[in-house]
Design an enzyme around this catalytic site. Structure first.
Site, PDB file in Angstrom:
ATOM      1  N   LEU A  33      -4.590 -23.356  54.071  1.00 43.66           N
ATOM      2  CA  LEU A  33      -5.464 -22.391  53.407  1.00 43.66           C
ATOM      3  C   LEU A  33      -5.085 -20.947  53.704  1.00 43.66           C
ATOM      4  O   LEU A  33      -4.595 -20.632  54.783  1.00 43.66           O
ATOM      5  CB  LEU A  33      -6.916 -22.622  53.853  1.00 43.66           C
ATOM      6  CG  LEU A  33      -7.511 -24.003  53.550  1.00 43.66           C
ATOM      7  CD1 LEU A  33      -8.967 -24.046  54.000  1.00 43.66           C
ATOM      8  CD2 LEU A  33      -7.389 -24.380  52.085  1.00 43.66           C
ATOM      9  N   HIS A  37      -7.450 -19.205  48.695  1.00 44.87           N
ATOM     10  CA  HIS A  37      -8.400 -20.324  48.771  1.00 44.87           C
ATOM     11  C   HIS A  37      -9.761 -19.822  49.267  1.00 44.87           C
ATOM     12  O   HIS A  37     -10.805 -20.243  48.779  1.00 44.87           O
ATOM     13  CB  HIS A  37      -7.905 -21.392  49.755  1.00 44.87           C
ATOM     14  CG  HIS A  37      -6.583 -22.000  49.409  1.00 44.87           C
ATOM     15  ND1 HIS A  37      -5.472 -21.839  50.195  1.00 44.87           N
ATOM     16  CD2 HIS A  37      -6.197 -22.781  48.366  1.00 44.87           C
ATOM     17  CE1 HIS A  37      -4.451 -22.502  49.671  1.00 44.87           C
ATOM     18  NE2 HIS A  37      -4.862 -23.079  48.557  1.00 44.87           N
TER      19      HIS A  37
HETATM   20  P1  AMP Z   1      -3.338 -25.216  46.042  1.00 41.53           P
HETATM   21  O1  AMP Z   1      -3.794 -25.487  47.432  1.00 41.53           O
HETATM   22  O2  AMP Z   1      -2.102 -24.387  45.959  1.00 41.53           O
HETATM   23  O3  AMP Z   1      -3.300 -26.452  45.199  1.00 41.53           O
HETATM   24  O4  AMP Z   1      -4.471 -24.282  45.377  1.00 41.53           O
HETATM   25  C1  AMP Z   1      -5.814 -24.670  45.347  1.00 41.53           C
HETATM   26  C2  AMP Z   1      -6.585 -23.706  44.484  1.00 41.53           C
HETATM   27  O5  AMP Z   1      -6.475 -22.377  45.031  1.00 41.53           O
HETATM   28  C3  AMP Z   1      -6.047 -23.609  43.045  1.00 41.53           C
HETATM   29  O6  AMP Z   1      -7.138 -23.512  42.141  1.00 41.53           O
HETATM   30  C4  AMP Z   1      -5.227 -22.355  43.074  1.00 41.53           C
HETATM   31  O7  AMP Z   1      -5.095 -21.738  41.810  1.00 41.53           O
HETATM   32  C5  AMP Z   1      -6.032 -21.486  44.021  1.00 41.53           C
HETATM   33  N1  AMP Z   1      -5.190 -20.429  44.590  1.00 41.53           N
HETATM   34  C6  AMP Z   1      -3.998 -20.589  45.218  1.00 41.53           C
HETATM   35  N2  AMP Z   1      -3.468 -19.386  45.538  1.00 41.53           N
HETATM   36  C7  AMP Z   1      -4.351 -18.451  45.100  1.00 41.53           C
HETATM   37  C8  AMP Z   1      -4.383 -17.015  45.141  1.00 41.53           C
HETATM   38  N3  AMP Z   1      -3.397 -16.304  45.673  1.00 41.53           N
HETATM   39  N4  AMP Z   1      -5.447 -16.396  44.593  1.00 41.53           N
HETATM   40  C9  AMP Z   1      -6.462 -17.111  44.036  1.00 41.53           C
HETATM   41  N5  AMP Z   1      -6.488 -18.455  43.973  1.00 41.53           N
HETATM   42  C10 AMP Z   1      -5.454 -19.120  44.496  1.00 41.53           C
END
Ligand code: AMP
Length: 282
Positions: A33, A37
């Site tokens: 995270l 996140h």
């Molecule tokens: P992940 O753990 O990469 O699968 O991401 C989980 C959620 O967090 C997804 O909805 C991503 O789009 C969101 N997320 C990841 N990086 C960012 C960021 N830099 N800003 C906003 N949301 C993010």
């Protein structure tokens, strides 16, 4: 904060919460995270009575040559950050329970899954849609929180939720960035020092594109050329794609009009970084 590994247990617990008319917010992640996140978790906590985080590195969205084994995992740090954001329950489903032997069912969101990242990561969004559908069936949240950082993923999940009549509402939250503009991502940890210095160019070139468009540029080709030359002149990155598409249909545009998604994917060593901006153009 409860930590739950059993899907059945999670379902029973949330059944009780729903009987008590608790509003449930849900943030699915692959862990490791960061602030991106956390912004989703903060919103989920603010809007709901119960805020649920899932951490599951989903093997179905990685391919043989991809980074499933290397993907960063850090349960201890994740739990500290989850506690900080007042998460009520972390769900850690196991691969064995999510995809038992003989597993056969997949969700394929047509067309939207084959463009942009779907072109170079064929089958990736089938894995994403499948795992999100499963998690939505397990958690049945009132609200699902996603990040604009993964703009194509958000469009695909919205379509799936609509098409398959999931009752959850979706909220897409803005991309959280480092001070120099780099979009936060678990994969940023793969970057070498040299690449880390170069990568702010991605967002800079998107901002420059926005500036040109606000000044009147309407040609997608022209904007793509400008972003390409910016990236190739200032970094050692290998461009996967640079595209200007309609932000809902993800179809490529020649003339920039309506809600436009400008998206890039660039390799820096073994890190494939994505970034985007969305503009509303009259
Ligand atoms: P992940 O753990 O990469 O699968 O991401 C989980 C959620 O967090 C997804 O909805 C991503 O789009 C969101 N997320 C990841 N990086 C960012 C960021 N830099 N800003 C906003 N949301 C993010």
């Amino acid at each position: 904060m409860l930590k739950i590994r059993s899907i059945k247990k999670m379902q029973l617990l949330l059944e009780v919460a729903r009987q008590e008319k608790k509003r449930i917010g849900f943030v699915p992640t692959m862990g490791s995270l960061h602030e991106g996140h956390q912004s989703l978790l903060r919103k989920s906590k603010k809007d709901n009575d119960l805020s649920i985080l899932s951490i599951f590195v989903n093997p179905k969205q990685f391919f043989a040559n991809e980074d499933f084994a290397l993907y960063p995992r850090d349960e201890k740090k994740d739990e500290i950050l989850a506690k900080k954001e007042k998460v009520d329950i972390i769900l850690y489903p196991s691969i064995k329970e999510m995809y038992p032997d003989g597993y056969k069912t997949y969700v394929d969101v047509e067309q939207l899954s084959n463009v942009l990242c779907g072109e170079s990561r064929s089958g990736h969004f089938r894995g994403v849609a499948t795992v999100v559908a499963k998690l939505l069936n397990i958690v049945c949240p009132d609200k699902l929180y996603l990040g604009q950082k993964d703009a194509q993923q958000a469009v695909i999940i919205k379509q799936m939720v609509n098409d398959l009549n999931f009752p959850s509402k979706i909220e897409v939250m803005p991309t959280v960035r480092e001070n120099d503009g780099l979009a936060m991502s678990s994969r940023n940890s793969y970057l070498s020092m040299k690449h880390r210095e170069e990568v702010p160019v991605l967002f800079k070139s998107l901002k420059l594109a926005k500036y040109k468009i606000l000044k009147g540029e309407t040609s997608a080709g022209q904007i793509i050329r400008q972003i390409r030359s910016n990236i190739t002149q200032n970094t050692s990155g290998r461009i996967d794609y640079i595209e200007c598409v309609n932000a809902e249909t993800l179809q490529p545009l020649r003339t920039l009009t309506g809600r436009v998604l400008i998206a890039v994917a660039v390799w820096f060593g073994r890190a494939r970084l994505i970034d985007n901006i969305i503009l509303r153009i009259r």
